[in-house]
Design a protein around this motif. Structure first.
Motif, PDB file in Angstrom:
ATOM      1  N   LEU A 187       0.744  -1.242   0.000  1.00 34.79           N
ATOM      2  CA  LEU A 187       0.000   0.000   0.000  1.00 34.79           C
ATOM      3  C   LEU A 187       0.780   1.302   0.000  1.00 34.79           C
ATOM      4  N   SER A 188       2.092   1.292   0.107  1.00 36.78           N
ATOM      5  CA  SER A 188       2.807   2.556   0.290  1.00 36.78           C
ATOM      6  C   SER A 188       2.729   3.456  -0.930  1.00 36.78           C
ATOM      7  N   THR A 189       2.417   2.900  -2.084  1.00 40.87           N
ATOM      8  CA  THR A 189       2.296   3.733  -3.277  1.00 40.87           C
ATOM      9  C   THR A 189       1.283   4.848  -3.117  1.00 40.87           C
ATOM     10  N   ILE A 190       0.290   4.666  -2.250  1.00 40.66           N
ATOM     11  CA  ILE A 190      -0.765   5.664  -2.113  1.00 40.66           C
ATOM     12  C   ILE A 190      -0.253   6.949  -1.485  1.00 40.66           C
ATOM     13  N   PHE A 191       0.710   6.868  -0.551  1.00 35.39           N
ATOM     14  CA  PHE A 191       1.157   8.056   0.152  1.00 35.39           C
ATOM     15  C   PHE A 191       1.661   9.127  -0.793  1.00 35.39           C
ATOM     16  N   GLY A 192       2.595   8.753  -1.682  1.00 35.54           N
ATOM     17  CA  GLY A 192       3.182   9.745  -2.566  1.00 35.54           C
ATOM     18  C   GLY A 192       2.218  10.272  -3.588  1.00 35.54           C
ATOM     19  N   ARG A 193       1.090   9.607  -3.822  1.00 35.18           N
ATOM     20  CA  ARG A 193       0.148  10.045  -4.821  1.00 35.18           C
ATOM     21  C   ARG A 193      -0.725  11.198  -4.346  1.00 35.18           C
ATOM     22  N   LEU A 194      -0.739  11.452  -3.038  1.00 34.22           N
ATOM     23  CA  LEU A 194      -1.639  12.485  -2.543  1.00 34.22           C
ATOM     24  C   LEU A 194      -1.307  13.850  -3.124  1.00 34.22           C
ATOM     25  N   SER A 195      -0.002  14.171  -3.230  1.00 30.94           N
ATOM     26  CA  SER A 195       0.365  15.464  -3.813  1.00 30.94           C
ATOM     27  C   SER A 195       0.155  15.463  -5.326  1.00 30.94           C
ATOM     28  N   GLN A 196       0.480  14.354  -5.983  1.00 28.86           N
ATOM     29  CA  GLN A 196       0.323  14.286  -7.431  1.00 28.86           C
ATOM     30  C   GLN A 196      -1.146  14.326  -7.828  1.00 28.86           C
ATOM     31  N   SER A 197      -2.032  13.788  -6.998  1.00 24.59           N
ATOM     32  CA  SER A 197      -3.442  13.738  -7.358  1.00 24.59           C
ATOM     33  C   SER A 197      -4.029  15.130  -7.531  1.00 24.59           C
ATOM     34  N   ALA A 198      -3.434  16.135  -6.895  1.00 23.67           N
ATOM     35  CA  ALA A 198      -3.917  17.507  -7.048  1.00 23.67           C
ATOM     36  C   ALA A 198      -3.747  17.991  -8.482  1.00 23.67           C
ATOM     37  N   HIS A 199      -2.842  17.367  -9.238  1.00 23.65           N
ATOM     38  CA  HIS A 199      -2.580  17.784 -10.619  1.00 23.65           C
ATOM     39  C   HIS A 199      -3.320  16.908 -11.627  1.00 23.65           C
ATOM     40  N   LEU A 200      -4.159  16.004 -11.162  1.00 24.30           N
ATOM     41  CA  LEU A 200      -4.770  15.036 -12.070  1.00 24.30           C
ATOM     42  C   LEU A 200      -5.654  15.699 -13.116  1.00 24.30           C
ATOM     43  N   ASP A 201      -6.420  16.707 -12.710  1.00 23.46           N
ATOM     44  CA  ASP A 201      -7.301  17.374 -13.665  1.00 23.46           C
ATOM     45  C   ASP A 201      -6.514  17.957 -14.833  1.00 23.46           C
ATOM     46  N   GLN A 202      -5.397  18.635 -14.511  1.00 24.78           N
ATOM     47  CA  GLN A 202      -4.585  19.239 -15.572  1.00 24.78           C
ATOM     48  C   GLN A 202      -3.936  18.161 -16.450  1.00 24.78           C
ATOM     49  N   SER A 203      -3.530  17.055 -15.834  1.00 23.80           N
ATOM     50  CA  SER A 203      -2.946  15.954 -16.606  1.00 23.80           C
ATOM     51  C   SER A 203      -3.961  15.400 -17.599  1.00 23.80           C
ATOM     52  N   VAL A 204      -5.190  15.215 -17.139  1.00 26.30           N
ATOM     53  CA  VAL A 204      -6.245  14.705 -18.014  1.00 26.30           C
ATOM     54  C   VAL A 204      -6.527  15.694 -19.142  1.00 26.30           C
ATOM     55  N   GLU A 205      -6.529  16.983 -18.811  1.00 30.26           N
ATOM     56  CA  GLU A 205      -6.794  17.997 -19.833  1.00 30.26           C
ATOM     57  C   GLU A 205      -5.741  17.938 -20.938  1.00 30.26           C
ATOM     58  N   TYR A 206      -4.466  17.896 -20.560  1.00 30.95           N
ATOM     59  CA  TYR A 206      -3.425  17.860 -21.592  1.00 30.95           C
ATOM     60  C   TYR A 206      -3.469  16.544 -22.364  1.00 30.95           C
ATOM     61  N   ALA A 207      -3.664  15.436 -21.654  1.00 30.44           N
ATOM     62  CA  ALA A 207      -3.731  14.139 -22.325  1.00 30.44           C
ATOM     63  C   ALA A 207      -4.855  14.117 -23.359  1.00 30.44           C
ATOM     64  N   SER A 208      -5.986  14.704 -23.024  1.00 27.17           N
ATOM     65  CA  SER A 208      -7.115  14.749 -23.960  1.00 27.17           C
ATOM     66  C   SER A 208      -6.789  15.579 -25.188  1.00 27.17           C
ATOM     67  N   LEU A 209      -6.078  16.688 -24.987  1.00 29.04           N
ATOM     68  CA  LEU A 209      -5.667  17.519 -26.114  1.00 29.04           C
ATOM     69  C   LEU A 209      -4.715  16.763 -27.042  1.00 29.04           C
ATOM     70  N   VAL A 210      -3.808  15.985 -26.452  1.00 28.69           N
ATOM     71  CA  VAL A 210      -2.878  15.190 -27.257  1.00 28.69           C
ATOM     72  C   VAL A 210      -3.645  14.194 -28.118  1.00 28.69           C
ATOM     73  N   GLN A 211      -4.576  13.470 -27.500  1.00 28.31           N
ATOM     74  CA  GLN A 211      -5.329  12.464 -28.247  1.00 28.31           C
ATOM     75  C   GLN A 211      -6.195  13.116 -29.323  1.00 28.31           C
ATOM     76  N   ASP A 212      -6.740  14.297 -29.037  1.00 28.27           N
ATOM     77  CA  ASP A 212      -7.517  15.016 -30.049  1.00 28.27           C
ATOM     78  C   ASP A 212      -6.654  15.337 -31.271  1.00 28.27           C
ATOM     79  N   GLN A 213      -5.427  15.786 -31.029  1.00 27.61           N
ATOM     80  CA  GLN A 213      -4.520  16.118 -32.131  1.00 27.61           C
ATOM     81  C   GLN A 213      -4.168  14.878 -32.946  1.00 27.61           C
ATOM     82  N   PHE A 214      -3.844  13.796 -32.252  1.00 25.68           N
ATOM     83  CA  PHE A 214      -3.489  12.561 -32.954  1.00 25.68           C
ATOM     84  C   PHE A 214      -4.645  12.080 -33.840  1.00 25.68           C
TER      85      PHE A 214
END
Length: 386
Positions: free
Chosen positions: A178-205
Motif C-alpha cells: 500500500l505505500s504507493t498511495i502516500f506519494g500520490r496524494l500530492s500528485q493527485s492535485a494535478h490530475l485534472d490538468q494531466s487529463v486535460e493535456y492528455a485529452s488535447l494530445v489524443q484530439d490532435q493525434f
C-alpha cells in the motif's frame, strides 16, 4: 506495452489501519480540485524520451535497427525544437538528449528540481497481436482494488534490476501492498490538468495526424507518480504493427507526431495561462470518467498479405531462406505451412510487396487477406474497408 523499466509501480506500506484510513480519505483527495494561481502559468516543460542506452525499449517487428528508444528520442527532440521556435518564453528541459540510460528516479528528479509545469514522457507501444495499433496517453492512476495491488507487487520487483536500489528507492519493499498511495496524494492535485493535456494530445493525434485514438487511460506508473506536476506518458503507436512501425520510423511520421504533441501543448499553455491571468473561468474536467473504465477495443480492420511459398516443412524465417526478403511469417492450413509478407492495411501496399516478392524470385506470389484472425477473400477485404 514496452515500459519495462519506465512502467514501475510504486511500493506500498503494510499497515492495515492505514489502508482503511486512506481508503476513506483518498477518493476525495484523488479528485480534489486544484485552483490555478497566477504563478501556475506554463513556463517550464520537461520532455522525457523513454528508455535509452542499455534499455532499448521494445524492438518492434525486428525489421529495423532502430528501436523504441530511438523513436522516442527523435520525437522528443523535435517536440522541444517546435516549442523553442514558436513559444520562446517556455524553457524546455530534456531528461536525455542522446542515447543515455537513465533510472526512473533520475527522470523524476530532473522534472522536480526544475520546478516543471508539465512533464511529458514519450514512448512506443508493443503487443503480441500484430494487428494492435493506435495512440494512447496515460495519466496517474488511483488503483485501490486488491487485484490491482497484486499486480503492483509483481511489477515492483523490476526495481531490483536497477543499480543502487537501496539508495535510490530508500529500501522500499516492492512486495508491500500500500505505500504507493502516500506519494500520490500530492500528485493527485494535478490530475485534472494531466487529463486535460492528455485529452488535447489524443484530439490532435485523431483529428490532425489521422491516427487511431485509443483514449486517455490511467495507470500506476512510476514516472507519473513521482513527478510533482501535471504529467502524462504518451504511447505514439505500436512498433509491433508493421504499418505503424513504418510510419513511426519515418522522418515524416516522427515530425507529424511531434507536431501533434506540440499543438496540444500550445493549446494547453494558452488555456492555463489565461486561467492564471483570471481571463478564463477554470473548468474542471471530469477526470473520474477515465477511472476504472474497461478498455473497449475497436474491431481491427481486415488486412492484406502476400503469400510467397507453401511447404510441408517448417522453414526458419530468416532472409537467406526467402531470397533476401525480411519479415516473412507463416500461417498453417492443415499440414501445410504458408509463408507470407503480412500486415498491409491497403491493397496498394500489398501489391508493392507482391512486386518485391516477385523480384526476389517468387514469381507465383499472390495476395491474400485476413480479418479477425480468419482468412478471407481479397474482394471481401476490399468491401469491408469501403
Amino acid at each position: 506495452m514496452s515500459k519495462q523499466t519506465d512502467a514501475i509501480y510504486r511500493p506500498q506500506t503494510k499497515r492495515w489501519t492505514l489502508l482503511v484510513l486512506l481508503g476513506l480519505i483518498l477518493p476525495s483527495l484523488g479528485f480534489e480540485h486544484k485552483r490555478v494561481e497566477a504563478d501556475d502559468k506554463v513556463n517550464v516543460v520537461v520532455i522525457d524520451a523513454g528508455h535509452g542506452g542499455k534499455d532499448p525499449g521494445n524492438v518492434g517487428t525486428g525489421r529495423y535497427r532502430k528501436k523504441e528508444k530511438d523513436v522516442s528520442l527523435n520525437v522528443a527532440l523535435l517536440l522541444g525544437k517546435y516549442i523553442e521556435e514558436n513559444l520562446p518564453d517556455v524553457k524546455v528541459i530534456y531528461t536525455r538528449d542522446d542515447d543515455t540510460f537513465l533510472e526512473l528516479h533520475e527522470r523524476c528528479n530532473i522534472a522536480n528540481e526544475a520546478g516543471a509545469d508539465l512533464f511529458i514522457s514519450i514512448h512506443c507501444n508493443a503487443a503480441t497481436a500484430r494487428s494492435a495499433y493506435g495512440t494512447e496517453t496515460y495519466v496517474m492512476g488511483l488503483t485501490r482494488e486488491e487485484a490491482n495491488l497484486e499486480v503492483s507487487r509483481k511489477e515492483n520487483s523490476v526495481i531490483f534490476l536497477e543499480d543502487n536500489y537501496e539508495e535510490n528507492y530508500e529500501g522500499f519493499d516492492p512486495n508491500s501492498p500500500l505505500s504507493t498511495i502516500f506519494g500520490r496524494l500530492s500528485q493527485s492535485a494535478h490530475l485534472d490538468q494531466s487529463v486535460e493535456y492528455a485529452s488535447l494530445v489524443q484530439d490532435q493525434f485523431r483529428e490532425r495526424v489521422q491516427r487511431r485514438d485509443r483514449g486517455v487511460k490511467q495507470s500506476v506508473l512510476y514516472v507519473l507518480d513521482y513527478t510533482a506536476m501535471p504529467s502524462v506518458l504518451i504511447e505514439l503507436g505500436f512498433l509491433t504493427n508493421r504499418n505503424e512501425e513504418d510510419f513511426l520510423l519515418s522522418e515524416r511520421g516522427q515530425e507529424l507526431m511531434a507536431s501533434g504533441i506540440y499543438r496540444a501543448f500550445k493549446d494547453y499553455k494558452l488555456h492555463m495561462d489565461a486561467i492564471a491571468d483570471g481571463l478564463v473561468i477554470q473548468e474542471r474536467p471530469d477526470s473520474a470518467l477515465v477511472e476504472n473504465q474497461p478498455e473497449i477495443e475497436a474491431p481491427a480492420p481486415p488486412h492484406f498479405a502476400v503469400q510467397i511459398m507453401v511447404s510441408s516443412n517448417l522453414v526458419e524465417q530468416n532472409p537467406e531462406n526467402f531470397g533476401g526478403l525480411e519479415g516473412v511469417s507463416f500461417y498453417k492450413e492443415g499440414r501445410l505451412y504458408k509463408y507470407i509478407l503480412d500486415g498491409y492495411s491497403s491493397k496498394a501496399d500489398a501489391l508493392e510487396a507482391q512486386a518485391r516478392a516477385k523480384a526476389a524470385g517468387f514469381n507465383d506470389a499472390y495476395l491474400v487477406a485476413f480479418h479477425r484472425g480468419e482468412k478471407i477473400s481479397v474482394g471481401e477485404a476490399e468491401r469491408l474497408l469501403q
